[in-house]
Design an enzyme around this catalytic site. Structure first.
Site, PDB file in Angstrom:
ATOM      1  CD  GLU A 154      -2.436  -1.561   2.919  1.00  0.00           C
ATOM      2  OE1 GLU A 154      -4.204  -1.856   2.979  1.00  0.00           O
ATOM      3  OE2 GLU A 154      -2.085  -0.603   4.142  1.00  0.00           O
ATOM      4  CG  ASP A 183     -12.886  -5.276  -0.055  1.00  0.00           C
ATOM      5  OD1 ASP A 183     -13.796  -5.597   1.228  1.00  0.00           O
ATOM      6  OD2 ASP A 183     -11.270  -5.456   0.632  1.00  0.00           O
TER       7      ASP A 183
HETATM    8  N1  SAH Z   1      -4.697 -10.850   1.817  1.00  0.00           N
HETATM    9  C1  SAH Z   1      -3.753  -9.940   1.381  1.00  0.00           C
HETATM   10  C2  SAH Z   1      -4.201  -9.670   3.649  1.00  0.00           C
HETATM   11  C3  SAH Z   1      -4.719  -8.356   3.444  1.00  0.00           C
HETATM   12  S1  SAH Z   1      -6.141  -7.992   4.706  1.00  0.00           S
HETATM   13  C4  SAH Z   1      -2.084 -10.385   1.420  1.00  0.00           C
HETATM   14  O1  SAH Z   1      -2.230 -10.929   0.431  1.00  0.00           O
HETATM   15  O2  SAH Z   1      -1.778  -9.928   2.472  1.00  0.00           O
HETATM   16  C5  SAH Z   1      -6.810  -6.287   4.584  1.00  0.00           C
HETATM   17  C6  SAH Z   1      -5.703  -5.106   4.828  1.00  0.00           C
HETATM   18  O3  SAH Z   1      -6.068  -4.516   3.800  1.00  0.00           O
HETATM   19  C7  SAH Z   1      -6.090  -4.506   6.706  1.00  0.00           C
HETATM   20  O4  SAH Z   1      -4.362  -3.684   6.821  1.00  0.00           O
HETATM   21  C8  SAH Z   1      -6.631  -4.179   6.292  1.00  0.00           C
HETATM   22  O5  SAH Z   1      -6.632  -2.743   6.771  1.00  0.00           O
HETATM   23  C9  SAH Z   1      -7.182  -3.356   4.111  1.00  0.00           C
HETATM   24  N2  SAH Z   1      -8.564  -3.444   4.136  1.00  0.00           N
HETATM   25  C10 SAH Z   1      -9.294  -3.714   3.134  1.00  0.00           C
HETATM   26  N3  SAH Z   1      -9.879  -4.317   2.784  1.00  0.00           N
HETATM   27  C11 SAH Z   1     -10.840  -5.391   4.089  1.00  0.00           C
HETATM   28  C12 SAH Z   1     -11.864  -5.449   4.251  1.00  0.00           C
HETATM   29  N4  SAH Z   1     -13.232  -5.955   3.858  1.00  0.00           N
HETATM   30  N5  SAH Z   1     -12.194  -5.454   5.328  1.00  0.00           N
HETATM   31  C13 SAH Z   1     -10.824  -5.537   6.772  1.00  0.00           C
HETATM   32  N6  SAH Z   1      -9.534  -5.171   6.820  1.00  0.00           N
HETATM   33  C14 SAH Z   1      -9.481  -4.475   5.266  1.00  0.00           C
END
Ligand code: SAH
Length: 241
Positions: free
Chosen positions: A15, A202
């Site tokens: 990010e 999302d």
């Molecule tokens: N799949 C990712 C994991 C991301 S977790 C990976 O491969 O590393 C989600 C991260 O994005 C967190 O830092 C959170 O703040 C943000 N985020 C984005 N969409 C989110 C959602 N629907 N719920 C919670 N956090 C979300």
């Protein structure tokens, strides 16, 4: 008054990378205890110091230290190291299609920061659990940058439950993510203004898998986040005429 020192707290390196490049930032190796995973990058903009810190990688699992626990420690140590006069929590979030938001849209915080999964139905602890930390006023910034605003809610799950959706409705939440309320707790204790800029990866009110949506939309959402953060930094570091 224009900010002289800005701190941008972020979770994932992916990010932060476009912002670090766009603001021509350099790594600051002395910022944290070398035992800790956090990383800092600093640059200058319109005479102000601007620093991005990220939560770094968990060496056991090889992934970013996302979530509320690293976010609180990172925020406190970043503030101690860089003495900002304003803090921004920047990153990605889940948004609500039903309220007309778009994928890749950047939302600015307004009102308050909440925890949506600290549910303690005991008098006093109920409101404590939700946090209710104040967000700095973003009315003028959001107007000038063309951003929609709303409350930001944090928890420690990527998944969203029916109970969460009901919570978001009740508290007018526009962005669901995993760090901002913890940064807000630290800023509230230290009396520092904080707001969040969160780009929607999302829809949480959509049947498609959140993880799949997240992966598919991540780079476009981060590109938009970068553009908005750079505009916000320019806006905040310019003294009003
Ligand atoms: N799949 C990712 C994991 C991301 S977790 C990976 O491969 O590393 C989600 C991260 O994005 C967190 O830092 C959170 O703040 C943000 N985020 C984005 N969409 C989110 C959602 N629907 N719920 C919670 N956090 C979300």
């Amino acid at each position: 008054m224009a900010a002289r020192s800005l701190l941008i707290c972020m979770a994932m390196q992916g990010e932060a990378d476009p912002i670090i490049r766009a603001l021509d930032m350099r790594s600051v190796p002395w910022a944290f205890d070398p035992h800790l995973p956090f990383r800092a990058f600093s640059g200058r903009r319109n005479g102000a110091n601007v620093t991005v810190t990220v939560s770094g990688i968990d060496p056991r699992h090889g992934v970013d230290n996302i979530g509320t626990q690293p976010a609180a420690l990172q925020a406190y140590l970043s503030i101690q190291a860089f003495k900002p006069d304003m803090v921004i929590s920047a990153g990605t979030c889940g948004g609500l299609e039903g309220r007309g938001f778009r994928i890749g849209e950047v939302v600015a915080s307004s009102g308050e920061f909440l925890y949506h999964d600290r549910i303690v139905p005991i008098p006093g602890f109920e409101a404590y659990g939700r946090g209710h930390y104040p967000a700095a006023d973003t009315e003028h910034l959001a107007r000038d940058l063309g951003l929609r605003t709303g409350a930001v809610a944090s928890g420690n799950a990527l998944e969203t439950s029916a109970r969460d959706l009901e919570f978001f409705d009740r508290h007018d939440v526009a962005a669901k993510e995993m760090e901002a309320a913890s940064v807000a707790w630290v800023c509230w204790m230290l009396d520092l203004p904080l707001y969040a800029l969160k780009s929607i990866t999302d829809f949480i009110d959509h049947p498609a898998s959140t993880a799949e949506q997240f992966d598919r939309n991540f780079s476009a959402a981060c590109a938009n986040l970068c553009e908005t953060v750079v505009r916000a930094v320019n806006w905040l570091t310019h003294a009003p005429a």
